[in-house]
Write a protein that holds these residues in place. Structure first.
Motif, PDB file in Angstrom:
ATOM      1  N   ASP A  95       1.085  -1.067  -0.065  1.00 54.00           N
ATOM      2  CA  ASP A  95      -0.107  -0.031  -0.111  1.00 54.00           C
ATOM      3  C   ASP A  95       1.111   1.351  -0.010  1.00 54.00           C
ATOM      4  O   ASP A  95       0.623   2.256  -0.799  1.00 54.00           O
ATOM      5  CB  ASP A  95      -0.877   0.001   1.205  1.00 54.00           C
ATOM      6  CG  ASP A  95      -2.160  -0.960   1.017  1.00 54.00           C
ATOM      7  OD1 ASP A  95      -2.107  -1.610   0.069  1.00 54.00           O
ATOM      8  OD2 ASP A  95      -2.999  -1.096   1.945  1.00 54.00           O
TER       9      ASP A  95
ATOM     10  N   GLU B 282      -7.912  11.201  -2.296  1.00 53.53           N
ATOM     11  CA  GLU B 282      -7.818   9.913  -2.749  1.00 53.53           C
ATOM     12  C   GLU B 282      -7.659   8.941  -1.750  1.00 53.53           C
ATOM     13  O   GLU B 282      -8.364   7.956  -2.051  1.00 53.53           O
ATOM     14  CB  GLU B 282      -6.486   9.964  -3.480  1.00 53.53           C
ATOM     15  CG  GLU B 282      -6.033  10.741  -4.786  1.00 53.53           C
ATOM     16  CD  GLU B 282      -7.241  10.590  -5.869  1.00 53.53           C
ATOM     17  OE1 GLU B 282      -7.373   9.189  -6.031  1.00 53.53           O
ATOM     18  OE2 GLU B 282      -7.925  11.311  -6.015  1.00 53.53           O
TER      19      GLU B 282
ATOM     20  N   ALA C 225     -11.641   8.423  -0.922  1.00 51.73           N
ATOM     21  CA  ALA C 225     -12.252   7.878  -2.018  1.00 51.73           C
ATOM     22  C   ALA C 225     -12.069   6.250  -2.089  1.00 51.73           C
ATOM     23  O   ALA C 225     -12.905   5.713  -2.423  1.00 51.73           O
ATOM     24  CB  ALA C 225     -11.994   8.485  -3.357  1.00 51.73           C
ATOM     25  N   ALA C 226     -10.828   5.927  -1.419  1.00 50.43           N
ATOM     26  CA  ALA C 226     -10.516   4.502  -1.402  1.00 50.43           C
ATOM     27  C   ALA C 226     -11.233   3.747  -0.354  1.00 50.43           C
ATOM     28  O   ALA C 226     -11.198   2.630  -0.092  1.00 50.43           O
ATOM     29  CB  ALA C 226      -8.991   4.441  -1.537  1.00 50.43           C
TER      30      ALA C 226
ATOM     31  N   ARG D 100     -14.035   3.210   0.968  1.00 46.46           N
ATOM     32  CA  ARG D 100     -15.340   2.607   0.958  1.00 46.46           C
ATOM     33  C   ARG D 100     -14.955   1.452  -0.234  1.00 46.46           C
ATOM     34  O   ARG D 100     -15.970   0.699  -0.567  1.00 46.46           O
ATOM     35  CB  ARG D 100     -16.504   3.144   0.790  1.00 46.46           C
ATOM     36  CG  ARG D 100     -16.874   3.853   2.183  1.00 46.46           C
ATOM     37  CD  ARG D 100     -18.200   4.596   1.815  1.00 46.46           C
ATOM     38  NE  ARG D 100     -18.437   5.192   3.320  1.00 46.46           N
ATOM     39  CZ  ARG D 100     -17.647   6.190   4.027  1.00 46.46           C
ATOM     40  NH1 ARG D 100     -16.614   6.956   3.155  1.00 46.46           N
ATOM     41  NH2 ARG D 100     -17.920   6.882   4.938  1.00 46.46           N
ATOM     42  N   LYS D 101     -13.881   1.334  -0.991  1.00 44.01           N
ATOM     43  CA  LYS D 101     -13.431   0.408  -1.994  1.00 44.01           C
ATOM     44  C   LYS D 101     -12.506  -0.539  -1.479  1.00 44.01           C
ATOM     45  O   LYS D 101     -12.926  -1.741  -1.172  1.00 44.01           O
ATOM     46  CB  LYS D 101     -13.268   1.164  -3.247  1.00 44.01           C
ATOM     47  CG  LYS D 101     -14.173   2.232  -4.006  1.00 44.01           C
ATOM     48  CD  LYS D 101     -13.535   3.022  -4.834  1.00 44.01           C
ATOM     49  CE  LYS D 101     -14.686   4.172  -5.449  1.00 44.01           C
ATOM     50  NZ  LYS D 101     -14.030   4.959  -6.406  1.00 44.01           N
ATOM     51  N   SER D 102     -11.309  -0.129  -1.829  1.00 45.20           N
ATOM     52  CA  SER D 102     -10.077  -0.884  -1.394  1.00 45.20           C
ATOM     53  C   SER D 102      -9.271   0.139  -0.546  1.00 45.20           C
ATOM     54  O   SER D 102      -8.150   0.684  -1.106  1.00 45.20           O
ATOM     55  CB  SER D 102      -9.427  -1.536  -2.475  1.00 45.20           C
ATOM     56  OG  SER D 102      -8.468  -2.155  -2.043  1.00 45.20           O
ATOM     57  N   PRO D 103      -9.440   0.262   0.649  1.00 41.71           N
ATOM     58  CA  PRO D 103      -8.590   1.045   1.482  1.00 41.71           C
ATOM     59  C   PRO D 103      -6.960   1.067   1.410  1.00 41.71           C
ATOM     60  O   PRO D 103      -6.573  -0.228   1.448  1.00 41.71           O
ATOM     61  CB  PRO D 103      -9.267   1.071   2.962  1.00 41.71           C
ATOM     62  CG  PRO D 103      -9.806  -0.056   3.002  1.00 41.71           C
ATOM     63  CD  PRO D 103     -10.130  -0.622   1.573  1.00 41.71           C
ATOM     64  N   TYR D 104      -6.464   2.083   1.585  1.00 40.87           N
ATOM     65  CA  TYR D 104      -5.173   1.897   1.665  1.00 40.87           C
ATOM     66  C   TYR D 104      -4.549   2.259   3.213  1.00 40.87           C
ATOM     67  O   TYR D 104      -4.901   2.972   3.727  1.00 40.87           O
ATOM     68  CB  TYR D 104      -4.274   3.256   0.948  1.00 40.87           C
ATOM     69  CG  TYR D 104      -4.295   3.127  -0.622  1.00 40.87           C
ATOM     70  CD1 TYR D 104      -3.593   2.398  -1.365  1.00 40.87           C
ATOM     71  CD2 TYR D 104      -5.386   3.879  -1.197  1.00 40.87           C
ATOM     72  CE1 TYR D 104      -3.792   2.159  -2.661  1.00 40.87           C
ATOM     73  CE2 TYR D 104      -5.493   3.921  -2.736  1.00 40.87           C
ATOM     74  CZ  TYR D 104      -4.526   3.046  -3.246  1.00 40.87           C
ATOM     75  OH  TYR D 104      -4.743   3.253  -4.638  1.00 40.87           O
TER      76      TYR D 104
END
Length: 204
Positions: free
Chosen positions: A52, A87, A90-91, A93-97
């Motif tokens: 990450d 950024e 935005a990540a 709830r998708k694929s968090p860093y």
């Protein structure tokens, strides 16, 4: 046992990070540079999962360069910090860093600045900050010794105090640290603090 910390002084900001690449109980490298030079006047120190950390910091670096290429002017440090925060948000709830960031920069109009951005996309402008297990000790040392308008020499002396405290107090302390600085002359590597070298691979 990662540690990233930074501070703002008189006309400059600096970011310090350990340089250990670790997975579980294994140390893969002892000279992994975790402070990326984003552009001529910005630094990004990051801690977190190796994949990450590398992927996200490179993504930010390339987008900062793309903005400058398209528009002919660089992002300010505040704009770069807000873009980075956006950024991460935005990540989420998708694929968090899983990465925490200290972003330092120097702008002609506003001078040096330092931004704290954590993995859940919280953003704060700060004068001193830290992430990782070493933050328990580096923050305590900075609370005691930091003051506004520090000279470079005073700041480096404080950095050395923090590194010594981390090496003394942590059960498994990172041996090597990289120090990078940004000021009116640009972002650059300032020094390393090393206690071990990378072991070479023995010939077969």
């Amino acid at each position: 046992m990662e540690c990233v910390f930074g501070l703002v002084g008189n006309g400059f900001a600096l970011v310090v990070a350990d340089s250990s690449a670790v997975s579980s109980i294994l140390v893969h490298k002892s000279k992994e540079d975790k402070v990326m030079i984003l552009d001529s006047h910005k630094l990004m120190g990051a801690s977190g999962e190796s994949g990450d950390r590398v992927q996200f910091t490179e993504y930010i670096q390339k987008n900062v360069a793309l903005y400058q290429f398209r528009n002919g002017i660089p992002l300010t440090t505040a704009a770069a910090a807000n873009f980075t925060r956006g950024e991460l948000a935005a990540a989420l709830r998708k694929s968090p860093y899983h990465v925490n960031i200290l972003l330092a920069g120097y702008d002609k109009e506003t001078g040096p600045s330092l931004y704290y951005i954590d993995y859940i996309a919280a953003l704060h402008k700060i004068e001193k900050g830290a992430f990782g297990y070493g933050s328990y000790f580096s923050l305590a040392m900075m609370d005691r010794h930091f003051h506004s308008n520090m000279s470079v020499e005073e700041a480096i002396d404080l950095v050395d105090k923090c590194i010594l405290e981390i090496r003394t107090r942590l059960v498994v302390a990172p041996p090597n640290f990289v120090i990078k600085i940004v000021d009116k002359d640009g972002a650059r590597e300032y020094a390393w603090r090393e206690s071990i070298k990378d072991a070479g691979v023995a010939p077969a």
